[in-house]
Every structure is written in structure tokens, then in C-alpha cells.
Design a protein around this motif. Structure first.
Motif, mmCIF file in Angstrom:
data_model
loop_
_atom_site.group_PDB
_atom_site.id
_atom_site.type_symbol
_atom_site.label_atom_id
_atom_site.label_comp_id
_atom_site.label_asym_id
_atom_site.label_seq_id
_atom_site.Cartn_x
_atom_site.Cartn_y
_atom_site.Cartn_z
ATOM 1 N N THR A 39 18.974 74.342 77.528
ATOM 2 C CA THR A 39 19.035 73.724 78.855
ATOM 3 C C THR A 39 17.768 72.921 79.135
ATOM 4 O OG1 THR A 39 18.084 75.702 79.885
ATOM 5 C CG2 THR A 39 20.489 75.551 79.830
ATOM 6 N N ASP A 40 17.886 72.013 80.086
ATOM 7 C CA ASP A 40 16.713 71.257 80.505
ATOM 8 C C ASP A 40 15.841 72.081 81.441
ATOM 9 O OD1 ASP A 40 17.255 69.010 79.047
ATOM 10 O OD2 ASP A 40 18.096 67.867 80.722
ATOM 11 N N LEU A 41 16.480 72.933 82.226
ATOM 12 C CA LEU A 41 15.778 73.653 83.286
ATOM 13 C C LEU A 41 16.562 74.903 83.641
ATOM 14 C CD1 LEU A 41 13.733 73.556 85.830
ATOM 15 C CD2 LEU A 41 15.635 72.405 86.991
ATOM 16 N N ILE A 42 15.859 75.996 83.847
ATOM 17 C CA ILE A 42 16.491 77.193 84.412
ATOM 18 C C ILE A 42 15.667 77.599 85.621
ATOM 19 C CG2 ILE A 42 17.215 79.581 84.095
ATOM 20 C CD1 ILE A 42 17.368 79.077 81.088
ATOM 21 N N ARG A 43 16.340 77.655 86.779
ATOM 22 C CA ARG A 43 15.705 78.141 88.008
ATOM 23 C C ARG A 43 16.501 79.355 88.460
ATOM 24 N NH1 ARG A 43 13.657 73.916 92.141
ATOM 25 N NH2 ARG A 43 12.239 75.670 92.461
ATOM 26 N N TRP A 44 15.773 80.416 88.783
ATOM 27 C CA TRP A 44 16.407 81.695 89.136
ATOM 28 C C TRP A 44 15.838 82.133 90.476
ATOM 29 C CZ3 TRP A 44 17.961 85.181 84.629
ATOM 30 C CH2 TRP A 44 18.617 86.336 85.059
ATOM 31 N N PHE A 45 16.713 82.309 91.457
ATOM 32 C CA PHE A 45 16.307 82.723 92.800
ATOM 33 C C PHE A 45 16.923 84.083 93.090
ATOM 34 C CE2 PHE A 45 16.913 78.019 93.054
ATOM 35 C CZ PHE A 45 15.576 77.684 93.055
ATOM 36 N N ASP A 46 16.102 84.992 93.584
ATOM 37 C CA ASP A 46 16.592 86.336 93.881
ATOM 38 C C ASP A 46 15.742 86.951 94.983
ATOM 39 O OD1 ASP A 46 18.216 88.557 93.663
ATOM 40 O OD2 ASP A 46 17.319 89.303 91.827
ATOM 41 N N HIS A 47 16.268 88.004 95.576
ATOM 42 C CA HIS A 47 15.500 88.728 96.583
ATOM 43 C C HIS A 47 15.426 90.227 96.272
ATOM 44 C CE1 HIS A 47 18.718 90.748 99.117
ATOM 45 N NE2 HIS A 47 19.418 90.048 98.235
ATOM 46 N N HIS A 48 15.990 90.617 95.167
ATOM 47 C CA HIS A 48 15.958 92.028 94.781
ATOM 48 C C HIS A 48 14.610 92.399 94.166
ATOM 49 C CE1 HIS A 48 20.310 91.037 94.817
ATOM 50 N NE2 HIS A 48 20.330 92.158 95.501
ATOM 51 N N GLN A 49 14.362 93.673 94.027
ATOM 52 C CA GLN A 49 13.115 94.143 93.434
ATOM 53 C C GLN A 49 13.265 94.210 91.920
ATOM 54 O OE1 GLN A 49 12.293 97.883 95.355
ATOM 55 N NE2 GLN A 49 11.840 96.914 97.299
ATOM 56 N N TRP A 50 12.489 93.401 91.232
ATOM 57 C CA TRP A 50 12.514 93.335 89.773
ATOM 58 C C TRP A 50 11.456 94.261 89.203
ATOM 59 C CZ3 TRP A 50 14.327 89.007 86.419
ATOM 60 C CH2 TRP A 50 15.323 88.245 87.047
ATOM 61 N N ASN A 51 11.749 94.860 88.046
ATOM 62 C CA ASN A 51 10.691 95.600 87.367
ATOM 63 C C ASN A 51 9.813 94.589 86.626
ATOM 64 O OD1 ASN A 51 11.535 95.343 84.516
ATOM 65 N ND2 ASN A 51 13.234 96.691 85.098
ATOM 66 N N GLU A 52 8.565 94.929 86.470
ATOM 67 C CA GLU A 52 7.580 93.982 85.926
ATOM 68 C C GLU A 52 7.895 93.516 84.517
ATOM 69 O OE1 GLU A 52 4.456 92.126 84.035
ATOM 70 O OE2 GLU A 52 4.966 94.195 83.475
ATOM 71 N N PRO A 53 8.299 94.390 83.589
ATOM 72 C CA PRO A 53 8.592 93.899 82.233
ATOM 73 C C PRO A 53 9.740 92.885 82.188
ATOM 74 C CG PRO A 53 8.341 96.292 82.223
ATOM 75 C CD PRO A 53 8.366 95.857 83.653
ATOM 76 N N THR A 54 10.785 93.107 82.963
ATOM 77 C CA THR A 54 11.911 92.178 82.987
ATOM 78 C C THR A 54 11.489 90.857 83.607
ATOM 79 O OG1 THR A 54 13.492 94.001 83.116
ATOM 80 C CG2 THR A 54 14.282 91.832 83.801
ATOM 81 N N GLU A 55 10.782 90.935 84.710
ATOM 82 C CA GLU A 55 10.288 89.726 85.367
ATOM 83 C C GLU A 55 9.423 88.904 84.409
ATOM 84 O OE1 GLU A 55 7.296 88.475 89.031
ATOM 85 O OE2 GLU A 55 8.135 90.504 89.000
ATOM 86 N N GLN A 56 8.509 89.557 83.730
ATOM 87 C CA GLN A 56 7.604 88.849 82.830
ATOM 88 C C GLN A 56 8.339 88.240 81.642
ATOM 89 O OE1 GLN A 56 4.308 88.244 83.620
ATOM 90 N NE2 GLN A 56 4.690 86.743 82.006
ATOM 91 N N ALA A 57 9.304 88.969 81.099
ATOM 92 C CA ALA A 57 10.066 88.456 79.957
ATOM 93 C C ALA A 57 10.856 87.209 80.344
ATOM 94 C CB ALA A 57 10.995 89.545 79.415
ATOM 95 N N VAL A 58 11.437 87.209 81.539
ATOM 96 C CA VAL A 58 12.188 86.044 82.009
ATOM 97 C C VAL A 58 11.236 84.867 82.214
ATOM 98 C CG1 VAL A 58 13.524 85.134 83.965
ATOM 99 C CG2 VAL A 58 14.106 87.365 82.984
ATOM 100 N N ARG A 59 10.097 85.113 82.834
ATOM 101 C CA ARG A 59 9.115 84.043 83.045
ATOM 102 C C ARG A 59 8.581 83.507 81.711
ATOM 103 N NH1 ARG A 59 7.919 83.797 88.457
ATOM 104 N NH2 ARG A 59 8.046 85.745 89.633
ATOM 105 N N ASP A 60 8.398 84.394 80.720
ATOM 106 C CA ASP A 60 7.873 83.980 79.415
ATOM 107 C C ASP A 60 8.790 82.983 78.712
ATOM 108 O OD1 ASP A 60 5.609 85.524 79.756
ATOM 109 O OD2 ASP A 60 6.284 87.156 78.441
ATOM 110 N N LEU A 61 10.065 82.959 79.087
ATOM 111 C CA LEU A 61 11.004 81.995 78.512
ATOM 112 C C LEU A 61 10.900 80.625 79.191
ATOM 113 C CD1 LEU A 61 14.234 84.114 78.014
ATOM 114 C CD2 LEU A 61 12.747 83.174 76.252
ATOM 115 N N GLY A 62 10.049 80.532 80.192
ATOM 116 C CA GLY A 62 9.913 79.268 80.907
ATOM 117 C C GLY A 62 10.834 79.146 82.100
#
Length: 176
Positions: A39-62
């Protein structure tokens, strides 16, 4: 859902993911990694509470991941404030009505109507009606929601009437 996007979406799309919080990164790793490569871009919007490892792994993908305050805003609020666009007032109002339902505030009577209609209508129909009327559903849709609610309440009443109850410690459990 991410697997469906991998299977059916064209490459080089802009992908927006809303209101989904994975419990573990492993459950979304394969399709999300494939999408981050195609993809050219992935934007993810949420309001739930994420655990830190999952959040970081998703961010690490750009992935541009924006997580709001789960007790103060809904995902519509998060997307509205995050997208670089001057939205009309109808969308701000729609986000407020959505928040009223999503956070169980229940001060705006339109919020339950919108939630029920979004469940009962097809996605395209819902988007068309909301895009045209905003949070104030037209009379025909209000009548449809009222009819469906009558049916829903009758089903609930029937389920409650045939329920078998069991006492488990200090709890009464109904099975229907």
C-alpha cells in the motif's frame, strides 16, 4: 478484514483502518506486513486501549496509528481530528452522536437510532443516508428503525419467556 484487503484490494491504495484494536500483534502480523509492503499509506484510528508491544509493532511497520482516549472519545472523534481536512459541521455532530452511543453516555436519543440503523442497513445504504442527512435520520428511516426495534423487542421478550434460570453462587444465570 485485513486478509480480505490483501486478497481483493489493488496495490498502492491508501488504507484506513478504524475502531479495531488487536489483542495481539501475531493475529494481524501476516496480512498487515503484506499490506505495509503493497500500500501507499496505512492510517489506523482507534480509541481502545492498546497494549504496548502491539502498538509498537504496528507503528514499526510505518502505520500512522492514532489512539485516542478511550473514556473521552470514539474513533469517529479520533479520525475527525487526525485527518487534514476542514469537515462540515454535520460530521462533527455525527461524531458527537456516535460518541454518545459508543461511550454509553446516552444523552442524545439519536445515538441509539444511528447505532441500530448502522447494524440493520447495508454499509452502502447507511453511508449514503448518513452522508445525506447526517445524524438526523429522515422519517422513512426512523419508521424503519422503529419497526425493526419492535421486532427486536418481541424476540427479546420471547427469549426471556423461555429462559431457564440457574442459581450459581450469588448469581442468577438465564439460558435461552
Amino acid at each position: 478484514s485485513l486478509k480480505r484487503v490483501v486478497a481483493y484490494a489493488d496495490d498502492d491504495i491508501d488504507l484506513f483502518v478504524c475502531d479495531l484494536c488487536p489483542d495481539e500483534y501475531d493475529r494481524i502480523a501476516e496480512p498487515l506486513e503484506a499490506l505495509s509492503a503493497s500500500t501507499d499509506l496505512i492510517r489506523w484510528f482507534d480509541h481502545h486501549q492498546w497494549n504496548e508491544p502491539t502498538e509498537q509493532a504496528v507503528r514499526d511497520l510505518g502505520v500512522d496509528l492514532v489512539i485516542g482516549e478511550s473514556d473521552a472519545e470514539c474513533t469517529a472523534d479520533v479520525a475527525l481530528r487526525s485527518l487534514d481536512h476542514a469537515f462540515d459541521d454535520q460530521w462533527t455532530e455525527l461524531a458527537a452522536v456516535t460518541r454518545d452511543h459508543d461511550l454509553w453516555i446516552k444523552d442524545d436519543p439519536r445515538s441509539d437510532d444511528l447505532a441500530d440503523y448502522s447494524y440493520w442497513a447495508g454499509s452502502e445504504e447507511y453511508a449514503t443516508v448518513i452522508g445525506t442527512y447526517g445524524a438526523d435520520l429522515p422519517e422513512t428511516v426512523q419508521a424503519y428503525v422503529a419497526d425493526r426495534r419492535t421486532e427486536k423487542e418481541a424476540r427479546i421478550d420471547a427469549a426471556v419467556a423461555r429462559a431457564v434460570t440457574h442459581e450459581i453462587a450469588e448469581w442468577t444465570v438465564a439460558v435461552t
